[in-house]
Scaffold this motif. Structure first.
Motif, mmCIF file in Angstrom:
data_model
loop_
_atom_site.group_PDB
_atom_site.id
_atom_site.type_symbol
_atom_site.label_atom_id
_atom_site.label_comp_id
_atom_site.label_asym_id
_atom_site.label_seq_id
_atom_site.Cartn_x
_atom_site.Cartn_y
_atom_site.Cartn_z
ATOM 1 N N LEU A 11 0.816 -1.209 0.000
ATOM 2 C CA LEU A 11 0.000 0.000 0.000
ATOM 3 C C LEU A 11 0.853 1.264 0.000
ATOM 4 O O LEU A 11 0.435 2.300 -0.532
ATOM 5 C CB LEU A 11 -0.925 -0.006 1.229
ATOM 6 N N PHE A 12 2.058 1.193 0.579
ATOM 7 C CA PHE A 12 2.901 2.383 0.687
ATOM 8 C C PHE A 12 4.057 2.389 -0.311
ATOM 9 O O PHE A 12 4.734 3.405 -0.458
ATOM 10 C CB PHE A 12 3.467 2.486 2.114
ATOM 11 N N ARG A 13 4.294 1.256 -0.953
ATOM 12 C CA ARG A 13 5.429 1.145 -1.854
ATOM 13 C C ARG A 13 5.244 2.056 -3.062
ATOM 14 O O ARG A 13 6.185 2.631 -3.596
ATOM 15 C CB ARG A 13 5.590 -0.303 -2.290
ATOM 16 N N GLU A 14 3.989 2.188 -3.488
ATOM 17 C CA GLU A 14 3.657 3.080 -4.594
ATOM 18 C C GLU A 14 2.200 3.489 -4.433
ATOM 19 O O GLU A 14 1.467 2.949 -3.610
ATOM 20 C CB GLU A 14 3.854 2.378 -5.940
ATOM 21 N N ARG A 15 1.784 4.483 -5.195
ATOM 22 C CA ARG A 15 0.393 4.959 -5.083
ATOM 23 C C ARG A 15 -0.569 3.782 -5.245
ATOM 24 O O ARG A 15 -0.410 2.966 -6.166
ATOM 25 C CB ARG A 15 0.120 6.014 -6.160
ATOM 26 N N PRO A 16 -1.565 3.644 -4.347
ATOM 27 C CA PRO A 16 -2.444 2.460 -4.357
ATOM 28 C C PRO A 16 -3.193 2.244 -5.646
ATOM 29 O O PRO A 16 -3.626 1.139 -5.941
ATOM 30 C CB PRO A 16 -3.409 2.722 -3.191
ATOM 31 N N SER A 17 -3.359 3.281 -6.476
ATOM 32 C CA SER A 17 -4.042 3.078 -7.753
ATOM 33 C C SER A 17 -3.179 2.265 -8.704
ATOM 34 O O SER A 17 -3.691 1.754 -9.688
ATOM 35 C CB SER A 17 -4.369 4.429 -8.381
#
Length: 418
Positions: free
Chosen positions: A412-418
């Motif tokens: 969820l935080f590694r990259e934008r959730p979209s």
């Protein structure tokens, strides 16, 4: 009463910071620190609190508490001791009262203090705050009056305090306790549209829990996934833009209350509504305490910002090490993950909407909660100091870097959730 004090202080801090106040720490206490309570005084304070706490079937019955200035000082200092290291001073006159408190930040090598000074004037039904100083600096008059006015209005609507009399060397408080009073006061502090939104999500939570087996624990990830994916019906005239940040904040606040055994009441309600969510243990990595740490920190961050949430987490762990279950880096990991979750959920509309899309696909705890393997727990104060020194030490910062690295690696935080 202790719970009410801690809850009130938390609400005031969150409200002050959300309204824009900046907490500044002093390097010296304003109240003398060389007058510790004796064991006899502590025993008296514990006995007084035990004898005067609201109980049992006499709900709604009126009661009056009377304290001399000496007794008020003993109780104030006993309660400060429960919150942290420090001292308080109460001065009473006819129609006036002054409260001063200096509370040290635990394990701060610089010995910083939170200094608070309040002056009250007799008014009806509650005393009016005449002046307020935090850390020796005057609080902005309009800001503080707005905060106190909101709190006094909530107390008035809750019908708990009937009269507070300030006399020379005596304070007298008349009140009537009832079930759900904290929830009622809390509802009174929330703007109408925000309360409507939160009550809608509480109803959705209750409906979802009814589909789950009774007395079985529920995973926090399941509750987050469900509530972030639904949109309780609201009057379009009240919420025309369906603000995703506001909706996510409502979900976080409702779940923070639920995992801590609390709920919301409609203003003026005298009893819990029939659609109050059924009680279940809520687990994160199989533990209730981690779910509570995660959601409480997320709620603080959603309302007051990451600074307040980090400070609250640090103070909680320091207190545990001194008096309770011991310092836990696992709890701290849940605190910091909760802050990151709230920042993603309420930081900007794009990420807020993307999180809701992510939740509709199903969210697992591994998506937002880091592993806690190898994180020290149950450290007594002496062991913490021996291994980590203080919160500014290299060893402590290394642990924070390790925890934050694990959080950064969550999907969820590694990259934008979209």
């Amino acid at each position: 009463m202790i719970g009410l004090l801690r809850w009130t202080i938390g609400v005031l801090l969150i409200s002050a910071i959300s309204l824009g106040a900046v907490v500044v720490f002093d390097r010296a206490p304003r109240v003398r620190q060389d007058m510790p309570l004796t064991e006899a005084q502590r025993t008296w304070a514990r006995g007084w609190l035990a004898a005067n706490r609201p109980r049992g079937p006499r709900e709604g019955e009126q009661a009056t508490l009377t304290l001399s200035q000496t007794e008020a000082n003993l109780l104030a200092n006993y309660l400060v001791d429960l919150l942290g290291e420090g001292r308080a001073q109460v001065a009473l006159e006819n129609g006036r009262a002054r409260l001063s408190a200096s509370i040290a930040l635990p394990w701060d090598p610089q010995r910083s203090f939170v200094n608070l000074e309040l002056a009250f004037v007799q008014d009806t039904p509650l005393p009016r705050v005449e002046t307020a100083r935090l850390a020796g600096l005057p609080l902005p008059g309009g800001l503080f009056q707005s905060l106190v006015g909101r709190f006094v209005t909530a107390l008035d609507h809750a019908d708990i305090l009937e009269q507070v009399r300030l006399e020379a060397d005596r304070i007298q408080v008349s009140y009537a306790w009832r079930e759900g009073i904290l929830e009622d006061i809390g509802s009174g502090l929330v703007p109408r549209i925000e309360l409507d939104r939160m009550l809608g999500y509480q109803t959705a939570l209750a409906a979802y829990i009814e589909t789950r087996p009774a007395r079985r624990p529920i995973e926090l990830a399941d509750l987050l996934s469900h509530l972030l994916a639904v949109d309780p019906a609201m009057d379009p005239a009240k919420e025309p833009d369906a603000d995703p940040i506001a909706r996510n904040r409502a979900v976080i606040l409702v779940l923070a209350a639920y995992v801590n055994g609390k709920g919301l009441l409609e203003r003026g309600a005298t009893r819990a509504p029939e659609n109050r969510p059924r009680r279940h243990a809520v687990l994160l990595q199989g533990r209730r305490d981690l779910a509570q740490h995660f959601m409480t920190s997320a709620a603080l961050a959603a309302k007051g910002g990451g600074m307040l949430s980090n400070l609250a987490g640090l103070l909680k762990e320091a207190t545990d090490a001194e008096r309770g279950s011991g310092y836990s880096f696992a709890d701290l990991a849940a605190n910091r993950a909760g802050i990151r979750f709230a920042q993603l959920a309420t930081g900007n509309p794009t990420d807020a909407r993307a999180l809701r899309v992510f939740a509709r696909r199903g969210m697992r705890e591994n998506d937002f909660m880091p592993p806690i393997d190898g994180l020290p727990e149950g450290l007594a104060e002496r062991n913490f100091k021996a291994d980590f020194g203080d919160a500014q030490s290299t060893a402590y910062r290394r642990m924070i870097t390790l925890i934050d690295g694990r959080i950064d690696a969550r999907p969820l935080f590694r990259e934008r959730p979209s």
